[in-house]
Write an enzyme that holds these catalytic residues in place. Sequence first.
Site, PDB file in Angstrom:
ATOM      1  CG  ASP A   1      -0.260   0.060   2.544  1.00 55.06           C
ATOM      2  OD1 ASP A   1       0.997  -0.002   2.548  1.00 55.06           O
ATOM      3  OD2 ASP A   1      -0.939   0.169   3.581  1.00 55.06           O
TER       4      ASP A   1
ATOM      5  CG  ASP B   1       7.168  13.306  21.366  1.00 53.89           C
ATOM      6  OD1 ASP B   1       7.993  13.177  20.447  1.00 53.89           O
ATOM      7  OD2 ASP B   1       6.266  14.172  21.370  1.00 53.89           O
TER       8      ASP B   1
ATOM      9  CD  GLU C   1      11.915  15.051  21.129  1.00 50.23           C
ATOM     10  OE1 GLU C   1      12.188  15.526  20.025  1.00 50.23           O
ATOM     11  OE2 GLU C   1      10.751  15.055  21.578  1.00 50.23           O
TER      12      GLU C   1
HETATM   13  C1  NOJ Z   1       9.108  15.291  18.765  1.00 47.30           C
HETATM   14  C2  NOJ Z   1       9.012  14.255  17.699  1.00 47.30           C
HETATM   15  O1  NOJ Z   1      10.270  13.672  17.523  1.00 47.30           O
HETATM   16  C3  NOJ Z   1       8.507  14.943  16.464  1.00 47.30           C
HETATM   17  O2  NOJ Z   1       8.581  14.120  15.328  1.00 47.30           O
HETATM   18  C4  NOJ Z   1       7.096  15.396  16.727  1.00 47.30           C
HETATM   19  O3  NOJ Z   1       6.662  16.175  15.642  1.00 47.30           O
HETATM   20  C5  NOJ Z   1       6.997  16.241  17.997  1.00 47.30           C
HETATM   21  N1  NOJ Z   1       7.789  15.732  19.069  1.00 47.30           N
HETATM   22  C6  NOJ Z   1       5.577  16.305  18.485  1.00 47.30           C
HETATM   23  O4  NOJ Z   1       5.198  15.075  19.027  1.00 47.30           O
END
Ligand code: NOJ
Length: 594
Positions: free
Chosen positions: A67, A241, A295
């Site tokens: 797909d 995140d 992160e």
């Molecule tokens: C960090 C992520 O790595 C990124 O890809 C995303 O757009 C933002 N956080 C929001 O979740």
Amino acid sequence: MRTLYSLIVVFAVPLILAARTEKTTAMEPLSPNSQNDSTANGYQKKWWKEAVVYQIYPRSFKDSNGDGIGDLKGITSQLDYIKGLGVDVIWLSPMYDSPNADNGYDIRDYRKIMTEFGTMSDFDELLKGVKQRKMKMILDLVVNHSSDEHAWFAESRKSKDNPYRDYYIWRPAKNGKEPNNWVSYFSGPAWKKDPATGEYYLHLFAEKQPDLNWENPKVRHEVYDIMKFWLDKGADGFRMDVIPFISKDQSFPDFPKDYDGNFGKVYALGPKLHDYIQEMNREVLSKYDVMTVGEAAGWTLEKTPLLVDERRNELNMIFQFDVVGIDRQRWRWKPWTWRDVKAIYTRYDKALDVHSWNTVFLSNHDNPRVVSHFGDDSPLFRLASAKALATILLTQKGTPFIYQGDELGMTNYPFTKIEEFDDIEVKNAWKAEVLTGQVDAADYIAHLRKTSRDHSRTPMQWDSSPNGGFTTAAKAWLAVNPNYKEINAKQALTDPNSIYHYFRSVIELRKKTPALIYGDYADLDPRNASIFAYTRTLGADKYLVVLNLSKENVAYTLPGALKAGQLALSNLEGKEENVPVVNLKGWEARIYKL
Ligand code: NOJ
């Protein structure tokens, strides 16, 4: 009672220890968390310090059902390829149910698999395959925000007294406008007025990514339950995140007077961040043998120990963006030097003592391709520079994270027009800045050719068949880089001189060399603009890494009467040993045992 206890000690403990030893030597080369070993320089050994991680962006990895979109079965089909590299842990970018406003970083259901990616049983199969190969898998925990299509938000927006209202952050208008002047990462204000109640909700990212309200204990416990759900299935931890953003100053002040345009720094100042992460640790993480990597958007390097010092019981390590973000301010490219990058590595080293641990990464799904970004992707130097960068990645201090395709030396995509991009960040900034006449279209695209996140999101190049063997569909969700005929996994696997095989060799060397994992770090020549020379020392074991980060040949005299020692690995033919001067070709990298 006492006798029973002695019996257990005499008979059961040796059995348990034997089982554990067998597990760690025969099957598991990494130090287990429970082992209280420490290194000569005082680090506690942990498996996640010794691991090499490989990041998969599922949408772009491998399509199994034609797909045009990568999926879980596709990943399972390539586990031997990943294992072949010698990595220990897979970090899987979000695979949860999502309407894909931000490619899965907007989650609609935290316990369901995205339909395009497959089913829960495909996930179970994948995890089983990972474990069978003695690897681990960590998942992406995206809980600063959810999708606006999550059932919680559907309820929350209905009325001010809905039981889910406080799951999100709602505020009335201030003087007829947004509650404060915060902006979204994806352009425009960070607040959106919702027609049902006339109040605004906060979204630090897209409008379709409303921020969750961590002040609400119910929200926090929902998150802990979600974490347990995946850990109980066998996941080995999380990449978290934008974790510093989960706590917010409840007075929601405007940007401060000295605000320099770096909004992430402001969003990371929430007063309860450490309370929340410590609570998460108590409630969930401490109960499992897992790896966590935050992160740390907006975080400053010097504050790193506040999140990772092991005595604080928060996270194992964090990603910071000083290196990968060195050449850009949002989408704008700006000049940089290796001297600046080297200075950052030294600052990390100074900021962290033996109680803290770091990550090393030069790319991910939010950054351009490593060889185009930091190396030289011209035909003459692509191979050597990608290998030199792999050398840095795997010999700096911290757990290395390889991003899919970097082991092939995949390059940036030759974007020429806006229609070729997929990223919401690119599209929104186009609307906000180019279509309003503030920025010239050609200028914008020229910057994106260097800075866009979409470079790393083009599909993996598996072979020289149409679409690089990523999909059998006529069209992949994002165009495959036209260089797939030369740059692909099949070619790399058969060519002993490939970047893939070099990665394997450095990973192998790292694994058998504790000094390259735990050793003290020293930059021998911080002012040098093109040579990066550093040592890693653990007890009597000392290694020298020397790299030429330019395309010119350099005869480099090692500082302080040092001699190069015995060659452990190099990316070109250079074989000099025990010499005070090393003759390095363009992008040559060598690792010496001193
Ligand atoms: C960090 C992520 O790595 C990124 O890809 C995303 O757009 C933002 N956080 C929001 O979740």
